[in-house]
Design a protein around this motif. Sequence first.
Motif, PDB file in Angstrom:
ATOM      1  N   ALA A 282      16.442  -2.394  -0.149  1.00 28.49           N
ATOM      2  CA  ALA A 282      16.305  -1.081   0.485  1.00 28.49           C
ATOM      3  C   ALA A 282      14.894  -0.523   0.353  1.00 28.49           C
ATOM      4  O   ALA A 282      14.491   0.334   1.148  1.00 28.49           O
ATOM      5  CB  ALA A 282      17.298  -0.097  -0.136  1.00 28.49           C
ATOM      6  N   ARG A 283      14.142  -0.983  -0.609  1.00 21.19           N
ATOM      7  CA  ARG A 283      12.848  -0.371  -0.908  1.00 21.19           C
ATOM      8  C   ARG A 283      11.839  -0.479   0.230  1.00 21.19           C
ATOM      9  O   ARG A 283      11.127   0.494   0.501  1.00 21.19           O
ATOM     10  CB  ARG A 283      12.276  -0.981  -2.194  1.00 21.19           C
ATOM     11  N   PRO A 284      11.743  -1.620   0.929  1.00 19.36           N
ATOM     12  CA  PRO A 284      10.772  -1.698   2.028  1.00 19.36           C
ATOM     13  C   PRO A 284      11.055  -0.709   3.171  1.00 19.36           C
ATOM     14  O   PRO A 284      10.149  -0.391   3.936  1.00 19.36           O
ATOM     15  CB  PRO A 284      10.918  -3.147   2.521  1.00 19.36           C
ATOM     16  N   GLN A 285      12.300  -0.251   3.293  1.00 15.98           N
ATOM     17  CA  GLN A 285      12.611   0.764   4.296  1.00 15.98           C
ATOM     18  C   GLN A 285      12.226   2.163   3.822  1.00 15.98           C
ATOM     19  O   GLN A 285      11.864   3.022   4.633  1.00 15.98           O
ATOM     20  CB  GLN A 285      14.115   0.745   4.620  1.00 15.98           C
ATOM     21  N   LEU A 286      12.296   2.388   2.524  1.00 15.57           N
ATOM     22  CA  LEU A 286      12.056   3.725   1.984  1.00 15.57           C
ATOM     23  C   LEU A 286      10.573   4.013   1.747  1.00 15.57           C
ATOM     24  O   LEU A 286      10.106   5.121   2.010  1.00 15.57           O
ATOM     25  CB  LEU A 286      12.830   3.904   0.673  1.00 15.57           C
TER      26      LEU A 286
ATOM     27  N   ALA B 128       0.831  -1.207   0.000  1.00 18.98           N
ATOM     28  CA  ALA B 128       0.000   0.000   0.000  1.00 18.98           C
ATOM     29  C   ALA B 128       0.862   1.253   0.000  1.00 18.98           C
ATOM     30  O   ALA B 128       0.567   2.228  -0.703  1.00 18.98           O
ATOM     31  CB  ALA B 128      -0.923  -0.003   1.217  1.00 18.98           C
ATOM     32  N   CYS B 129       1.942   1.249   0.771  1.00 18.68           N
ATOM     33  CA  CYS B 129       2.851   2.403   0.797  1.00 18.68           C
ATOM     34  C   CYS B 129       3.514   2.591  -0.564  1.00 18.68           C
ATOM     35  O   CYS B 129       3.624   3.716  -1.063  1.00 18.68           O
ATOM     36  CB  CYS B 129       3.909   2.216   1.874  1.00 18.68           C
ATOM     37  N   ALA B 130       3.965   1.502  -1.145  1.00 19.81           N
ATOM     38  CA  ALA B 130       4.608   1.589  -2.456  1.00 19.81           C
ATOM     39  C   ALA B 130       3.647   2.167  -3.492  1.00 19.81           C
ATOM     40  O   ALA B 130       4.025   3.021  -4.302  1.00 19.81           O
ATOM     41  CB  ALA B 130       5.087   0.212  -2.894  1.00 19.81           C
TER      42      ALA B 130
ATOM     43  N   THR C 211      13.315   4.959  -5.713  1.00 18.66           N
ATOM     44  CA  THR C 211      13.363   3.686  -4.985  1.00 18.66           C
ATOM     45  C   THR C 211      13.614   2.519  -5.934  1.00 18.66           C
ATOM     46  O   THR C 211      14.240   1.533  -5.545  1.00 18.66           O
ATOM     47  CB  THR C 211      12.061   3.416  -4.201  1.00 18.66           C
ATOM     48  N   LEU C 212      13.160   2.634  -7.166  1.00 13.58           N
ATOM     49  CA  LEU C 212      13.412   1.562  -8.130  1.00 13.58           C
ATOM     50  C   LEU C 212      14.868   1.525  -8.543  1.00 13.58           C
ATOM     51  O   LEU C 212      15.362   0.480  -9.006  1.00 13.58           O
ATOM     52  CB  LEU C 212      12.518   1.742  -9.362  1.00 13.58           C
TER      53      LEU C 212
END
Length: 258
Positions: free
Chosen positions: A28-32, A5-7, A21-22
């Motif tokens: 790293a993406r789940p943290q950002l 949902a955040c993404a 983020t891509l």
Amino acid sequence: MSQRACAELVRQHDPDRFAATLAAPAAARPQLWPIYALNLQLARAPWASSEPLVAEMRLQWWVDALGDLAKGKAAPQHEVLQALAPLLAETPALAVPLAALAEAQRCMCWREGFASAEALAAHLDATSGNLMWAAALALGAPVAAEPVVRDFAFGAGSANWLLAVPELSRRGLQPLPEPAAESVQAQALAGLARIAAARKARAALPRNAAPALFSGWLARGVLRRAAAAPERVAEGRLAPSEFARRAGLMLAAFTGRW
């Protein structure tokens, strides 16, 4: 579910940060994404109502919710907070910049302008600076890297602010303390100087935390255009070409440099 949902929220409403983020490693993406999604919610809150008091109440809900998360309380049933909860549990230091980021939006509820260049600079550090530092902390940046991150964030924030001037003006905010060409040029040059300082001290930021700065990949070009032709700010003609956008992000993804 909350991560997805955040993404999706960032993809729809903050496409530049989503693209950044891509360019980051998948790990790293789940943290950002939760941090960038929170930033969206905080930036929206002051504009949720034309009544400043109502808008501030909306923002206060987020301030209180973040405070509860920092104290270890259960996250409210909101996808952004649900995704943030494990990040804060793993990295409690995140609570400080995120709380400051939320508080920084309070002046927007009242459509307050900035009386001086120094006041605007403080706002940029409180917003862009805290956002980028939170992202860097989430990726494992050491405390010693904070000045470097904040220097780069100031440049990125300055670029984003200048890009937003026409829209902020339409919303009834006086975005620049002094709209004269010389003042706009000074703002752009100050941003460029801070980016140069950050890059000079690049070694202070470990490679694993570098993706936190990828979101500023357009800043130098925007600031250079603003410095060379300040009139482009009010005219809304600072945005780069699509080719420049893609090329710059590809370079960041390939080299890991910002």
